[in-house]
Design an enzyme around this catalytic site. Structure first.
Site, PDB file in Angstrom:
ATOM      1  N   ARG A  64      -5.534  -4.925  -3.186  1.00 59.00           N
ATOM      2  CA  ARG A  64      -6.107  -3.568  -3.347  1.00 59.00           C
ATOM      3  C   ARG A  64      -7.620  -3.471  -3.353  1.00 59.00           C
ATOM      4  O   ARG A  64      -8.154  -2.366  -3.343  1.00 59.00           O
ATOM      5  CB  ARG A  64      -5.595  -2.898  -4.632  1.00 59.00           C
ATOM      6  CG  ARG A  64      -4.086  -2.815  -4.767  1.00 59.00           C
ATOM      7  CD  ARG A  64      -3.463  -1.951  -3.714  1.00 59.00           C
ATOM      8  NE  ARG A  64      -2.081  -1.589  -4.024  1.00 59.00           N
ATOM      9  CZ  ARG A  64      -1.162  -1.309  -3.125  1.00 59.00           C
ATOM     10  NH1 ARG A  64      -1.450  -1.359  -1.839  1.00 59.00           N
ATOM     11  NH2 ARG A  64       0.054  -0.987  -3.475  1.00 59.00           N
ATOM     12  N   ASP A 152       0.386  -3.688   8.066  1.00 55.52           N
ATOM     13  CA  ASP A 152       1.363  -3.526   6.984  1.00 55.52           C
ATOM     14  C   ASP A 152       1.315  -2.141   6.352  1.00 55.52           C
ATOM     15  O   ASP A 152       0.253  -1.596   6.085  1.00 55.52           O
ATOM     16  CB  ASP A 152       1.126  -4.567   5.890  1.00 55.52           C
ATOM     17  CG  ASP A 152       2.153  -4.418   4.779  1.00 55.52           C
ATOM     18  OD1 ASP A 152       3.339  -4.262   5.117  1.00 55.52           O
ATOM     19  OD2 ASP A 152       1.779  -4.422   3.608  1.00 55.52           O
ATOM     20  N   HIS A 179       5.148  -4.696  10.298  1.00 52.54           N
ATOM     21  CA  HIS A 179       5.879  -3.966   9.268  1.00 52.54           C
ATOM     22  C   HIS A 179       6.833  -3.091  10.068  1.00 52.54           C
ATOM     23  O   HIS A 179       6.426  -2.082  10.639  1.00 52.54           O
ATOM     24  CB  HIS A 179       4.884  -3.136   8.468  1.00 52.54           C
ATOM     25  CG  HIS A 179       5.515  -2.202   7.516  1.00 52.54           C
ATOM     26  ND1 HIS A 179       5.502  -2.411   6.166  1.00 52.54           N
ATOM     27  CD2 HIS A 179       6.186  -1.048   7.705  1.00 52.54           C
ATOM     28  CE1 HIS A 179       6.136  -1.433   5.562  1.00 52.54           C
ATOM     29  NE2 HIS A 179       6.553  -0.587   6.479  1.00 52.54           N
ATOM     30  N   ASN A 279       9.205   0.287  -0.006  1.00 52.67           N
ATOM     31  CA  ASN A 279       9.199   0.401   1.452  1.00 52.67           C
ATOM     32  C   ASN A 279       9.250  -1.003   2.041  1.00 52.67           C
ATOM     33  O   ASN A 279       8.329  -1.780   1.789  1.00 52.67           O
ATOM     34  CB  ASN A 279       7.921   1.131   1.882  1.00 52.67           C
ATOM     35  CG  ASN A 279       7.626   0.989   3.371  1.00 52.67           C
ATOM     36  OD1 ASN A 279       8.313   0.293   4.104  1.00 52.67           O
ATOM     37  ND2 ASN A 279       6.566   1.638   3.823  1.00 52.67           N
ATOM     38  N   ASP A 306       5.610  -8.901  -1.465  1.00 47.81           N
ATOM     39  CA  ASP A 306       5.077  -7.579  -1.148  1.00 47.81           C
ATOM     40  C   ASP A 306       4.540  -6.940  -2.437  1.00 47.81           C
ATOM     41  O   ASP A 306       4.726  -5.734  -2.671  1.00 47.81           O
ATOM     42  CB  ASP A 306       6.125  -6.668  -0.494  1.00 47.81           C
ATOM     43  CG  ASP A 306       5.490  -5.422   0.127  1.00 47.81           C
ATOM     44  OD1 ASP A 306       4.255  -5.380   0.237  1.00 47.81           O
ATOM     45  OD2 ASP A 306       6.238  -4.496   0.491  1.00 47.81           O
ATOM     46  N   HIS A 310       0.624  -0.294  -8.392  1.00 49.17           N
ATOM     47  CA  HIS A 310       0.212   1.113  -8.468  1.00 49.17           C
ATOM     48  C   HIS A 310      -0.096   1.441  -9.921  1.00 49.17           C
ATOM     49  O   HIS A 310       0.475   0.838 -10.837  1.00 49.17           O
ATOM     50  CB  HIS A 310       1.338   2.026  -7.962  1.00 49.17           C
ATOM     51  CG  HIS A 310       1.616   1.872  -6.490  1.00 49.17           C
ATOM     52  ND1 HIS A 310       0.705   2.240  -5.520  1.00 49.17           N
ATOM     53  CD2 HIS A 310       2.686   1.360  -5.831  1.00 49.17           C
ATOM     54  CE1 HIS A 310       1.217   1.978  -4.324  1.00 49.17           C
ATOM     55  NE2 HIS A 310       2.412   1.431  -4.479  1.00 49.17           N
TER      56      HIS A 310
HETATM   57  O1  DOR Z   1       6.501  -0.764  -0.866  1.00 48.65           O
HETATM   58  C1  DOR Z   1       5.502  -1.030  -0.215  1.00 48.65           C
HETATM   59  N1  DOR Z   1       4.256  -0.801  -0.688  1.00 48.65           N
HETATM   60  N2  DOR Z   1       5.647  -1.542   1.019  1.00 48.65           N
HETATM   61  C2  DOR Z   1       4.619  -1.729   1.831  1.00 48.65           C
HETATM   62  O2  DOR Z   1       4.835  -2.217   2.906  1.00 48.65           O
HETATM   63  C3  DOR Z   1       3.254  -1.296   1.446  1.00 48.65           C
HETATM   64  C4  DOR Z   1       3.118  -1.312  -0.016  1.00 48.65           C
HETATM   65  C5  DOR Z   1       1.850  -0.713  -0.551  1.00 48.65           C
HETATM   66  O3  DOR Z   1       0.785  -0.900   0.039  1.00 48.65           O
HETATM   67  O4  DOR Z   1       1.912  -0.080  -1.621  1.00 48.65           O
HETATM   68 ZN    ZN Z   2       3.271  -4.776   2.058  1.00 53.07          ZN
END
Ligand code: DOR
Ligand code: ZN
Length: 430
Positions: A64, A152, A179, A279, A306, A310
């Protein structure tokens, strides 16, 4: 001064090793593997009862930084990685600014050198701004140490553009990691299309949204010869496509996440847990079983997290409004030990292949093995520690794990990067 790690069970299928022995390390490299080792001056650690393997690498991690430091940054993300037993991670480019040029690659490298607790490999975007329209500065990024390319978080919609990305990356012998998502077909999908979307009254994300893109990208791999690594594959049919490509001799590899192996759409209850919004989405129990078969038979090359941190407030919203993703670095090894190794589905050798050997091969990194001359990137874990996953225990800034409250068996205790301890006895070394 030398470091001697004593009495761990050393496991490394690359050199056919599985025995309790000592490791002598000097200047960041393994000098000797054997019994009752000694040196002129040394410090020693007793690792009795623990297992020592080549250092684990997670090739799909969102650190991030730059841009989303409220979710995670390179300091916290790499501490989280060390805490989970990893010696290296590959950072994804969907930051702000996006890693689509050499300067951005240099920034991640410099910051990691300054504050990192593990090695940070840098992946670059395939297209400028992840926009899918203009090639990113791929050659320049390679010259500055970028080890792979991915957009991605998004599929590359334009097939001609994807072909150019592959043609270009092939010149540098770099892998492209799509992706796989047909954005138009996936639309506003929230959960797997079918039983889950109907039961929850949420928009569906069809398996075909993933499979069509994989089919196309395998065809383009055949056309261009560029190494292709399918990111976080989630369906049984998608894995069959990879199997067929491998049987044909194409340079195709793939990865799966612990959450797509252990969790299914059935876990998303009527409390609408946003931590399970990922995702690609959690799929059916049949899909998860199919992925596990692939982990066993070798069709799956790599386990990745992955790791998608957040902020708490971002996930503390209605399911449709919460962002996709869950963190994973601090539970990955323990989940694989608990759900696959401890149950006898795979053995330690296979685990090492999936989490240490193949990740390095795919990203063209130097081999790390438990033999004289190798870089001393090492992961040590205690297979018998039983623990409960707690949010307060995470070193990640984020807490959005789908596994809080899970009881796991086995945990990383010590990690060495270039012969230096980044974690000792479960505590990250500062
Ligand atoms: O769940 C996901 N979050 N899949 C991804 O490919 C991207 C990622 C994100 O950047 O939060
Ligand atoms: Zn990812």
């Amino acid at each position: 001064m030398a470091l001697i790690l004593r009495n761990a069970r050393l496991i490394d299928p690359q050199v056919g090793l599985d025995e309790v022995a000592d490791l002598l390390i000097r200047d960041g490299r393994i000098v000797e593997v054997g019994h009752d080792l000694t040196a002129k001056t040394y410090v020693e650690r007793d690792l009795s009862g623990k297992i020592l393997v080549p250092g684990l690498v997670d090739i799909h991690v969102h650190l991030r930084e730059h841009g989303f430091e409220l979710k995670e940054d390179i300091a916290s993300g790499t501490r989280s990685a060390a805490h989970g037993g990893f010696t290296a991670v590959c950072a994804m480019p969907n930051t702000t600014p996006i890693t689509d040029n050499a300067l951005a690659v240099e920034y991640v490298k410099a910051r990691a050198a300054e504050v990192g607790k593990c090695r940070v490999l840098v992946s670059g975007a395939c297209t400028k701004g992840l926009g899918g329209e203009t090639l990113a500065e791929m050659g320049d990024m390679v010259a500055h140490g970028c080890c792979a390319f991915t957009d991605d978080g998004r599929g590359i919609k334009d097939t001609g553009m994807m072909r150019r990305v592959l043609d270009y990356a092939a010149q540098f012998d770099r892998v492209v990691m799509p992706h796989c998502q047909d954005d138009e077909l996936v639309g506003k999908g929230q959960v797997n299309e079918g039983v889950a979307s109907t039961r929850l009254g949420l928009e569906g994300w069809p398996a075909e949204g993933e499979e069509l893109e994989i089919m196309r990208d395998i065809a383009l791999c055949r056309l261009t010869g560029c190494p292709l690594h399918i990111q976080h594959l989630t369906t049984k049919r998608a894995l069959d496509l990879v199997r067929a490509a491998k049987a044909e001799g194409l340079p195709v590899t793939c990865e799966v996440t612990p959450h797509h192996l252990v969790l299914t759409e059935d876990h998303i209850g009527d409390d609408y847990p946003t931590s399970l919004k990922v995702n690609p989405p959690l799929r059916t129990a049949e899909d998860a079983a199919g992925l596990i078969e692939g982990v066993v038979d070798g069709s799956v090359d790599v386990i990745v997290t992955d790791h998608a941190p957040h902020a708490e407030w971002e996930k503390d919203r209605e399911f449709e409004l919460a962002p996709f993703g869950m963190i994973g670095l601090e539970t990955s090894l323990s989940l694989i030990l608990t759900y696959l190794v401890d149950k006898g589905i795979i053995d330690y050798n296979r685990m090492v292949e999936l989490m240490a050997i193949r990740p390095r091969e795919i990203l063209r990194q130097e081999r790390v093995a438990l033999e004289a001359g190798s870089v001393a990137d090492l992961t040590v874990f205690d297979p018998n520690i039983e623990w409960t996953v707690q949010a307060s225990d995470f070193l990640s800034k984020a807490k959005n794990s789908g596994f809080i409250g899970y009881e796991l068996k086995g945990r990383a205790t010590d990690v060495y990067v270039g012969g230096y301890a980044t974690m000792e006895n479960g505590v990250v070394v500062e």
